[in-house]
Design an enzyme around this catalytic site. Sequence first.
Site, PDB file in Angstrom:
ATOM      1  N   GLY A 348      74.590   6.734  24.557  1.00  0.00           N
ATOM      2  CA  GLY A 348      74.120   7.634  25.598  1.00  0.00           C
ATOM      3  C   GLY A 348      74.860   7.841  26.872  1.00  0.00           C
ATOM      4  CB  ALA A 349      75.259   6.850  29.599  1.00  0.00           C
ATOM      5  CG  MET A 350      79.756   1.551  28.644  1.00  0.00           C
ATOM      6  SD  MET A 350      78.543   0.342  28.337  1.00  0.00           S
ATOM      7  CE  MET A 350      79.231  -0.977  29.228  1.00  0.00           C
ATOM      8  CD  GLU A 351      75.766  -1.018  31.418  1.00  0.00           C
ATOM      9  OE1 GLU A 351      75.560   0.117  30.622  1.00  0.00           O
ATOM     10  OE2 GLU A 351      75.429  -2.105  30.960  1.00  0.00           O
ATOM     11  CG  ASN A 352      82.547   1.705  31.354  1.00  0.00           C
ATOM     12  OD1 ASN A 352      82.231   0.647  30.502  1.00  0.00           O
ATOM     13  ND2 ASN A 352      82.563   2.914  31.026  1.00  0.00           N
ATOM     14  CG  HIS A 384      69.645   3.296  32.222  1.00  0.00           C
ATOM     15  ND1 HIS A 384      68.433   2.475  31.668  1.00  0.00           N
ATOM     16  CD2 HIS A 384      70.645   2.638  31.848  1.00  0.00           C
ATOM     17  CE1 HIS A 384      68.803   1.587  30.929  1.00  0.00           C
ATOM     18  NE2 HIS A 384      70.212   1.614  30.838  1.00  0.00           N
ATOM     19  CD  GLU A 385      73.854   4.237  31.770  1.00  0.00           C
ATOM     20  OE1 GLU A 385      74.570   3.053  31.648  1.00  0.00           O
ATOM     21  OE2 GLU A 385      73.267   4.490  30.856  1.00  0.00           O
ATOM     22  CG  HIS A 388      73.031  -0.883  34.048  1.00  0.00           C
ATOM     23  ND1 HIS A 388      72.493  -2.071  33.746  1.00  0.00           N
ATOM     24  CD2 HIS A 388      73.020  -0.118  32.963  1.00  0.00           C
ATOM     25  CE1 HIS A 388      71.793  -1.887  32.320  1.00  0.00           C
ATOM     26  NE2 HIS A 388      71.876  -0.801  31.882  1.00  0.00           N
TER      27      HIS A 388
END
Length: 963
Positions: A348-352, A384-385, A388
């Site tokens: 869904g998404a990535m918290e880079n 959410h991201e 992080h």
Amino acid sequence: MGKVYYVSKNIGLGLLVLVISALVTIIALSIAYDKERAKNQGQPGHRASDGSSTSPPFTTPFTPKEPWDYYRLPKSLIPESYQVTLWPQLQPNADGMYVFTGYSSVIFRCVKETDLIIIHSKKLNFTTVLGNHIILMGLGGVTPPAIRRTWLVERTEYLVVQLRWKLTVGASYKLHSKFTGELADDLQGFYRSEYTDNGVKKVLATSQMQATFARKAFPCFDEPAMKATFNVTLIHDRGTVALSNSKEKDYSDTVKDGVPVRVTTFEPTKTMSTYLLAFLVSEFISIQSSQNHLLIRIWAQRKAIADGQGEYALNVTGPILQFYGKYYNVSYPLSKSDQVALPDFNSGAMENWGLVMYRETGLLYDPTLSSTGNKERIVTIISHELAHMWFGNLVTLQWWNDLWLNEGFASYVEYLGADYAEPTWNMKDYILLYDMQRAFAVDALASSHPLSRKEEEVNEPSEINEMFNTISYSKGAAVLRMLSEFLTEPVFAKGISSYLNTFAFNNTVYEDLWNHLQKVVDKTPGLHVPYSVHEIMNRWTLQMGFPVVTIDTQTGTVSQKHFLLDPSSVVERPSPFNYTWFIPIKWMKNGLDQQQYWLLKKTDVHSSMRVSGEGWVLANTNVSGYFRVNYDANNWARLLSLLNTDHKALPVMNRAQIIDDAFNLARAQIISTTLALKTTKYLSKERDYIPWQSALKNLGYYILMFERTEVYGPLQAYLKKQIKPLFEYFKTITSDWTKVPAGHSDQYNQIDAIGIACGVGVEGCRELIQGWYKQWMENPNQNPIHPNLKSTVYCKAIAFGGAEEWDFAWRMFENASLASEASKLRSAMACTKIPWLLNRYLEYTLDPAKIRKQDATSTIQYIAGNVIGLPLAWNFVRERWSYISQQYGRGLFAFHNLVNGITMRFSTEFELQELKEFKEHHHAGFGSATLAMEQAIEKTTANIKWVTENKAEVLKWFTEETT
Ligand SMILES: *[C@@H]1O[C@H](CO)[C@@H](O)[C@H](O)[C@H]1NC(C)=O
Ligand SMILES: *[C@@H]1O[C@H](CO)[C@@H](O)[C@H](O)[C@H]1NC(C)=O
Ligand SMILES: *[C@@H]1O[C@H](CO)[C@@H](O)[C@H](O)[C@H]1NC(C)=O
Ligand SMILES: *[C@@H]1O[C@H](CO)[C@@H](O)[C@H](O)[C@H]1NC(C)=O
Ligand SMILES: [Zn+2]
């Protein structure tokens, strides 16, 4: 990562409605949304994406002997800094392959004597530098050992450099290499994505490193505790923009290999883990704002940004960052925040860190085309991201076994951040539907597992991938919320802050958080916690499952028992705590909140819980604890009567949870099915969304089980009776469907009302829907359907219609300029009742030109969710299994969901046999979906039993209620 992927939480819930009307797909809750959860696709080591796996099959044990046989890095070398230069080529080379070239250096310190340099590297071809593959230098005047031999180990994904003599402890070295890799469209590591802009094909290069793909972009010590700083340089076409984790520092135009290029360099990153690195080279454009000198940008395709689709994300990012800065009491650690919407993204998404990636549906909002659900998903996934950026990125768990703390935490606080950005939405209540009930469902199975695993149990990439599951995200969120509730939020936040400040730029284990919370507890006078945070939390994290608390209001007896959905199931996993918990119970009596009570043993007496006459007890106020509640028959009767006379006397979350508890207690044979059904009788008066949704989800199970039987008629009639007042209510407050209700949850409930009313034949509903769709077909540029209602209306119109309606939807799907619009059409097309259309649609899922790879398995699930599509999808999946598992099997969630989606209706011996045969034939082929297969068999067995035992009672009840 963010959970999701296929269907967003709320769309997933919306789909329930569709099932209820027996038209579509509801992808059972356990599958539906997921913000990030999809993540990581890979099971490198087992099924390489090119199918040329050279690793031993899943079932062959391998005994490691040499240091490079182990999946974990030796502890002899510690990286400090990298210099990484990457040049992704966005045109294919002479062989038709897309490639990138790279140079990288890593400075590392030797802390233990060794003559081996073991560093991760996956699918990289090393090229010669001055006649050598690898150059090793000593720093600070140290003479480096000569290189004896270098080789690659495919199974453990290492580059091994063997030296002629040992490295010196305490000395630092620099290892330099040059390499090329394929810029594949495999959504892992450094990869490419394609889209069209005004008919012109565009190619971009982007990345997904979590969990173990940084090694596919450049050689690195690819473990989360191997933090270092990264000096990134990207070489790219002059017409493109390059982004990475830190701010761009500088660029220059030059010519390389005869190609005019731009060289963009970035400021050195902060000390960080490899899995949080990110690169992007694209023709994307951005909108930006700044908040206290912090640069905030939203990036997407030119068209989307020009249409203003990034504006909502930009509007909420600043406030959310501000919220976390305050909540954590740590300011945002970086100098910029970029967020990007990608046309192809696996999770869904990535918290880079500093460069967060999303699916387009997770970031782009169009006020005229997107629904309330889309908007809610965007704000929660961003929340959410961004959570992080501190918890997870600034302070990182040492190893993947503790993933639950990282993801559970973000899955809890995302509601706090979203609530801050959208204060009128009551976002905090939604955790009940989206996480708690979802966790309860999975964690009530004998095949569940504890949140926490030992570090040594999680080694290979497939084991790491298995950690990204509902237990980690949703149970993690539920348990942390409970902790925050019993410590009180200020104490919890202070503990978090102390933890973040202490371990900034460092790594931790979950006990470190408990220690910091404990310190704050010890300093807070008047806070009563019966045991240490460790002792209390161990019972929730080290043993699987959760308790049902039973309160006998005649005697004041309170007891607990491990809750299992199937009481005959055997729990083979012993628990260090014998399946008892320390349970904080918030409760109310006769409408008044009482002092929190701790149940610390199996059975206890709490005499103030005794009531008589009209008195009643409600336990687990606002469902702040992660447990179910049962009462003596009298108290149940009084709660039911209260619901029917004055339901608002109970908090809205409890009204929802009473229904969910009752249905599940009945499934587990603790109370009667009739009692559970009775909790739905008051719904004709209920106008709130959360209780309705909770009821529909539970009745959804009845529909799945009985849709193909004679129970279905009376069940439909009952639903019609219950939903009609809600339908009329919305008809009135929307002035005959010409407006949408103002309230956030009202907007959801309107969708439920229409969806169900239409499915069960409430007068006027079908005509309403068909009228809208017809109007749209007549004038495709002028869609009269409100975005909120699109999923429901499209689905039903396609179900009521034929090939013409379907083909129209397909054309609209192909032309859709907004990702969420396309995804609504994609799920709606699974609603048709015409088998040849469904079969043709199934074939489309294997053609990436028609259905994007990232969407293939979810489309199959949608089709399986349709009662007519189920047998077609099941046959299709069995026939094409080897192809599907090779193409799509790398994604744990995709796989899990596929298995769940297909088996959710299974309730006959025949289906169970088919499932078992299928498993037998492919015993080696499931990889990380092995657990999903086991769960499917367990669930099917339980369904068969439940249907046999309950059918007569259910038929009788619905019949009596409707005649
Ligand atoms: C990265 O840049 C920093 C600061 O400019 C420098 O100290 C460090 O040595 C560089 N790292 C490498 C591997 O060259
Ligand atoms: C790497 O080498 C292998 C084997 O020679 C070759 O098949 C592959 O195409 C090469 N990859 C790249 C990106 O050049
Ligand atoms: C973003 O905020 C601006 C200013 O408050 C507002 O006018 C605009 O409608 C908002 N956009 C969206 C999509 O919410
Ligand atoms: C990281 O944490 C460990 C263990 O708490 C500590 O020994 C070490 O000094 C810390 N490192 C840094 C750079 O703060
Ligand atoms: Zn996450």
